[in-house]
Design a protein around this motif. Structure first.
Motif, PDB file in Angstrom:
ATOM      1  N   LEU A  65      36.455 -23.117  -8.424  1.00 38.17           N
ATOM      2  CA  LEU A  65      35.683 -22.606  -7.288  1.00 38.17           C
ATOM      3  C   LEU A  65      35.338 -23.726  -6.315  1.00 38.17           C
ATOM      4  O   LEU A  65      35.390 -23.544  -5.096  1.00 38.17           O
ATOM      5  N   PHE A  66      34.962 -24.868  -6.871  1.00 33.69           N
ATOM      6  CA  PHE A  66      34.631 -26.045  -6.068  1.00 33.69           C
ATOM      7  C   PHE A  66      35.776 -26.368  -5.115  1.00 33.69           C
ATOM      8  O   PHE A  66      35.566 -26.719  -3.944  1.00 33.69           O
ATOM      9  N   LEU A  67      37.012 -26.241  -5.630  1.00 33.86           N
ATOM     10  CA  LEU A  67      38.197 -26.545  -4.823  1.00 33.86           C
ATOM     11  C   LEU A  67      38.590 -25.390  -3.915  1.00 33.86           C
ATOM     12  O   LEU A  67      38.881 -25.581  -2.733  1.00 33.86           O
ATOM     13  N   PHE A  68      38.581 -24.176  -4.460  1.00 27.55           N
ATOM     14  CA  PHE A  68      39.125 -23.027  -3.749  1.00 27.55           C
ATOM     15  C   PHE A  68      38.390 -22.727  -2.439  1.00 27.55           C
ATOM     16  O   PHE A  68      39.011 -22.344  -1.445  1.00 27.55           O
ATOM     17  N   VAL A  69      37.072 -22.900  -2.420  1.00 27.28           N
ATOM     18  CA  VAL A  69      36.291 -22.540  -1.239  1.00 27.28           C
ATOM     19  C   VAL A  69      36.587 -23.439  -0.036  1.00 27.28           C
ATOM     20  O   VAL A  69      36.255 -23.082   1.103  1.00 27.28           O
ATOM     21  N   VAL A  70      37.201 -24.617  -0.288  1.00 27.61           N
ATOM     22  CA  VAL A  70      37.578 -25.482   0.837  1.00 27.61           C
ATOM     23  C   VAL A  70      39.093 -25.630   0.964  1.00 27.61           C
ATOM     24  O   VAL A  70      39.577 -26.098   2.003  1.00 27.61           O
ATOM     25  N   PHE A 203      34.360 -41.800   6.317  1.00 25.16           N
ATOM     26  CA  PHE A 203      34.472 -40.382   5.994  1.00 25.16           C
ATOM     27  C   PHE A 203      33.594 -39.527   6.914  1.00 25.16           C
ATOM     28  O   PHE A 203      33.943 -38.400   7.253  1.00 25.16           O
ATOM     29  N   GLN A 204      32.459 -40.074   7.322  1.00 22.93           N
ATOM     30  CA  GLN A 204      31.563 -39.339   8.211  1.00 22.93           C
ATOM     31  C   GLN A 204      32.161 -39.193   9.607  1.00 22.93           C
ATOM     32  O   GLN A 204      31.794 -38.286  10.359  1.00 22.93           O
ATOM     33  N   MET A 205      33.079 -40.086   9.971  1.00 22.11           N
ATOM     34  CA  MET A 205      33.745 -40.006  11.276  1.00 22.11           C
ATOM     35  C   MET A 205      34.840 -38.944  11.287  1.00 22.11           C
ATOM     36  O   MET A 205      35.314 -38.537  12.345  1.00 22.11           O
ATOM     37  N   ASN A 206      35.242 -38.508  10.118  1.00 26.42           N
ATOM     38  CA  ASN A 206      36.244 -37.454   9.992  1.00 26.42           C
ATOM     39  C   ASN A 206      35.608 -36.130  10.426  1.00 26.42           C
ATOM     40  O   ASN A 206      34.643 -35.667   9.811  1.00 26.42           O
ATOM     41  N   PRO A 207      36.116 -35.476  11.486  1.00 34.63           N
ATOM     42  CA  PRO A 207      35.506 -34.229  11.965  1.00 34.63           C
ATOM     43  C   PRO A 207      35.520 -33.098  10.950  1.00 34.63           C
ATOM     44  O   PRO A 207      34.732 -32.151  11.057  1.00 34.63           O
ATOM     45  N   LEU A 208      36.391 -33.189   9.943  1.00 32.66           N
ATOM     46  CA  LEU A 208      36.460 -32.132   8.931  1.00 32.66           C
ATOM     47  C   LEU A 208      35.440 -32.314   7.815  1.00 32.66           C
ATOM     48  O   LEU A 208      35.173 -31.367   7.069  1.00 32.66           O
ATOM     49  N   THR A 209      34.876 -33.510   7.689  1.00 29.74           N
ATOM     50  CA  THR A 209      33.932 -33.763   6.603  1.00 29.74           C
ATOM     51  C   THR A 209      32.724 -32.827   6.645  1.00 29.74           C
ATOM     52  O   THR A 209      32.433 -32.147   5.660  1.00 29.74           O
ATOM     53  N   PRO A 210      31.987 -32.733   7.769  1.00 29.12           N
ATOM     54  CA  PRO A 210      30.844 -31.813   7.785  1.00 29.12           C
ATOM     55  C   PRO A 210      31.250 -30.352   7.654  1.00 29.12           C
ATOM     56  O   PRO A 210      30.491 -29.540   7.124  1.00 29.12           O
ATOM     57  N   VAL A 211      32.444 -30.015   8.109  1.00 28.69           N
ATOM     58  CA  VAL A 211      32.933 -28.639   7.990  1.00 28.69           C
ATOM     59  C   VAL A 211      33.134 -28.282   6.525  1.00 28.69           C
ATOM     60  O   VAL A 211      32.693 -27.220   6.050  1.00 28.69           O
ATOM     61  N   MET A 212      33.804 -29.156   5.781  1.00 31.34           N
ATOM     62  CA  MET A 212      34.050 -28.904   4.362  1.00 31.34           C
ATOM     63  C   MET A 212      32.752 -28.924   3.556  1.00 31.34           C
ATOM     64  O   MET A 212      32.577 -28.129   2.615  1.00 31.34           O
ATOM     65  N   TYR A 215      31.139 -25.529   4.173  1.00 33.01           N
ATOM     66  CA  TYR A 215      31.811 -24.474   3.410  1.00 33.01           C
ATOM     67  C   TYR A 215      31.362 -24.502   1.948  1.00 33.01           C
ATOM     68  O   TYR A 215      31.070 -23.467   1.345  1.00 33.01           O
ATOM     69  N   ARG A 216      31.330 -25.707   1.394  1.00 32.39           N
ATOM     70  CA  ARG A 216      30.970 -25.846  -0.018  1.00 32.39           C
ATOM     71  C   ARG A 216      29.502 -25.500  -0.255  1.00 32.39           C
ATOM     72  O   ARG A 216      29.155 -24.892  -1.270  1.00 32.39           O
ATOM     73  N   ASP A 217      28.627 -25.890   0.671  1.00 32.78           N
ATOM     74  CA  ASP A 217      27.209 -25.532   0.553  1.00 32.78           C
ATOM     75  C   ASP A 217      27.047 -24.017   0.513  1.00 32.78           C
ATOM     76  O   ASP A 217      26.309 -23.468  -0.315  1.00 32.78           O
ATOM     77  N   ILE A 218      27.741 -23.335   1.416  1.00 30.36           N
ATOM     78  CA  ILE A 218      27.585 -21.886   1.564  1.00 30.36           C
ATOM     79  C   ILE A 218      28.165 -21.129   0.373  1.00 30.36           C
ATOM     80  O   ILE A 218      27.525 -20.229  -0.181  1.00 30.36           O
ATOM     81  N   LEU A 219      29.387 -21.490  -0.028  1.00 26.19           N
ATOM     82  CA  LEU A 219      30.121 -20.685  -0.997  1.00 26.19           C
ATOM     83  C   LEU A 219      30.032 -21.184  -2.439  1.00 26.19           C
ATOM     84  O   LEU A 219      30.048 -20.372  -3.371  1.00 26.19           O
TER      85      LEU A 219
END
Length: 259
Positions: A65-70, A203-212, A215-219
């Motif tokens: 689940l940890f992997l699938f949601v992202v 990693f924080q400069m990666n625009p996808l980091t906060p997005v992922m 997603y993980r926080d929510i799901l």
């Protein structure tokens, strides 16, 4: 920007037509057809779960689940980056013959990928329900915002990659390597907490980091993402989108000659 939006709106039927054509034609002739929309992330999930749960042992509870949601959102972004590179070149005859806003081609491509991702999210919700994983309805209300931000990010990279590929055909092949490296630099198969402190800034400069993370926080964690995470994702999405639009606007002027 306003004039571009008005022009795109006047060509909205063309966008819808291209999206519908892409969705219908993607798996045309294959035996399983549209089922590949769901099977692709599921097969990747099986492979990653075996590697990180049985062989390399991540130690994360319910790793699948940890992997699938992202993983599903990552596939959407990766496909927009690599597949989007050829969305103008593959339509070169159309570009050379008639006038229409060239932005329509990456928009229609990314939108069709986005629809595929939303359909794949049905599988995510089904897995969450079947596994009796906690679901936070308040957190789910944040999901549309994250979808919107990732759509902007995916559209941005598709516009940039498609425009550059018109001038540099090899760029399409370079992007395959870029996508692979980008995946390992994004918290898809691991959490941000596992990133060493000394390189966390990268990693924080990666625009996808906060997005992922969102997603993980929510799901996965069933919690409302932190406001700073949402703000970080939104601002990076808008910034990259503006860069994509401006760059595409300048490069599209000579598409017909280069094609």
């Amino acid at each position: 920007m306003i004039s571009l939006i008005k022009e795109l709106y006047s060509y909205r039927e063309m966008i819808v037509s291209l999206v519908r054509r892409d969705l219908k034609g993607r798996y045309k002739g294959s035996i399983l057809g549209f089922l590949w929309t769901f099977l692709n992330p599921l097969l990747q999930l099986v492979v990653y779960t075996m590697v990180f749960s049985l062989i390399m042992r991540s130690g994360i509870e319910e790793y699948y689940l940890f992997l699938f949601v992202v993983l599903v959102p990552w596939i959407f972004f990766s496909t927009s980056l690599t597949g989007g590179a050829s969305c103008i070149w593959s339509q070169k005859e159309l570009v050379k013959k008639i006038y229409f806003p060239r932005e329509i081609l990456p928009i229609s491509f990314v939108t069709s990928q986005f629809v595929n991702m939303l359909l794949s999210f049905l599988v995510i919700f089904l897995v969450l329900i079947v596994s009796a994983h906690p679901i936070n309805l308040m957190a789910l209300c944040c999901l549309p915002l994250i979808w919107f931000v990732e759509y902007l990010l995916a559209l941005s990279v598709a516009m940039l990659s498609s425009a550059i590929t018109v001038y540099l055909r090899d760029f399409e092949y370079i992007l395959a390597i870029v996508a692979m490296a980008w995946q390992f630099l994004t918290p898809v198969m691991y959490s941000v907490e596992q990133v060493p402190e000394e390189i966390l800034m990268i990693f924080q400069m990666n625009p996808l980091t906060p997005v992922m993370v969102a997603y993980r926080d929510i799901l996965y964690y069933a919690q409302v993402p932190k406001l700073e995470t949402l703000l970080h994702a939104f601002l990076l999405g808008i910034l990259l989108f503006m860069i994509g639009v401006v760059s595409f606007g300048r490069l599209k002027r000579h598409f017909a000659e280069e094609l």
